[in-house]
Design an enzyme around this catalytic site. Structure first.
Site, short mmCIF file in Angstrom:
data_model
loop_
_atom_site.label_atom_id
_atom_site.label_comp_id
_atom_site.label_asym_id
_atom_site.label_seq_id
_atom_site.Cartn_x
_atom_site.Cartn_y
_atom_site.Cartn_z
N LYS A 57 0.83 -1.21 0.00
CA LYS A 57 0.00 0.00 0.00
C LYS A 57 0.87 1.26 0.00
CE LYS A 57 -3.86 -2.16 2.48
NZ LYS A 57 -4.63 -2.19 3.75
N SER A 78 -0.83 0.46 6.10
CA SER A 78 -1.14 -0.46 7.19
C SER A 78 -2.15 -1.50 6.73
CB SER A 78 -1.71 0.33 8.39
OG SER A 78 -1.89 -0.51 9.51
N ASP A 79 -2.07 -2.68 7.33
CA ASP A 79 -3.02 -3.73 7.02
C ASP A 79 -3.28 -4.58 8.26
OD1 ASP A 79 -4.46 -5.06 4.59
OD2 ASP A 79 -3.64 -6.73 5.75
N THR A 80 -4.52 -5.01 8.44
CA THR A 80 -4.90 -5.77 9.64
C THR A 80 -5.62 -7.05 9.25
OG1 THR A 80 -5.17 -3.71 10.91
CG2 THR A 80 -6.22 -5.69 11.80
N GLY A 115 0.17 -4.80 10.25
CA GLY A 115 1.47 -4.43 9.70
C GLY A 115 1.51 -2.94 9.44
#
Length: 201
Positions: A57, A78-80, A115
């Site tokens: 991203k 960010s990634d969840t 992340g």
């Protein structure tokens, strides 16, 4: 010239939750959607998944910046994901899938991984890291599961619930960073930003 006070953040996300968390740091920021592919290899560990997607991203926004624009910024991606018994739970496709996810999470623990990637818009230098938090969801009746799924709150959230909303009523405890579950571990982010001359405290 002290660039620490001039640098800003470019948030590579349209998530209102991440936007609110970034705003709480009182640093100038703008939002630039990443529009990236969020698929991943199933052989990756949860840590690898969120770090790869967060970096993807941030990199997408970095490569899409206008070469003539002011680049005194740090891009944050960010990634969840939610992980239960080794299975990754992303965002549910519909109310039925949301109910299925909640059914599988109720009455037990699961892990939430987020992340974070920071990319220097001036140099392309980047840092990527992640955090994990253990969440315990209380036992729910089928009526409660259906009611929460139908509320729609969890339809755009990994694991089909939002801990900062009505979902707070179905969580009995967390071990680790609360903001990690919301979608952006602020303590980790602030430590990473220091390496890019952005000092929050």
């Amino acid at each position: 010239m002290d660039t620490a006070h001039l640098r800003r953040i470019i948030l590579a996300s349209t998530s209102p939750r991440r936007r609110e968390l970034i705003a709480s740091l009182a640093i100038p920021f703008e939002v630039v959607p990443s529009h990236t592919d969020e698929s991943y290899e199933e052989t990756l560990s949860p840590e690898q998944i969120v770090m790869e997607l967060a970096a993807r991203k941030a990199d997408a926004v970095y490569h899409g910046l206008d070469p003539a624009a002011d680049r005194n910024a740090v891009i944050v991606g960010s990634d969840t994901i939610v992980v239960r018994d080794g299975d990754v739970l992303g965002k549910p496709r519909d109310v039925q899938e949301a109910a299925d996810m909640l059914r599988s999470l109720q009455g037990r623990e699961h892990a939430v991984y987020t992340g974070v990637a920071c990319v220097d818009a001036l140099t392309g230098t980047r840092q990527v890291d992640c955090r994990a938090t253990t969440v315990t969801m209380k036992a729910l009746t089928e009526a409660q599961i259906q009611a929460y799924a139908r509320s729609g709150e969890g339809l755009d959230k990994a694991g089909a619930y939002a801990i900062q909303g009505l979902g707070a009523t179905i969580v009995t405890g967390i071990e680790g960073c609360y903001f990690n579950v919301v979608g952006l571990p602020l303590s980790l982010l602030v430590d990473m930003l220091k390496e890019f001359d952005i000092q929050v405290l």
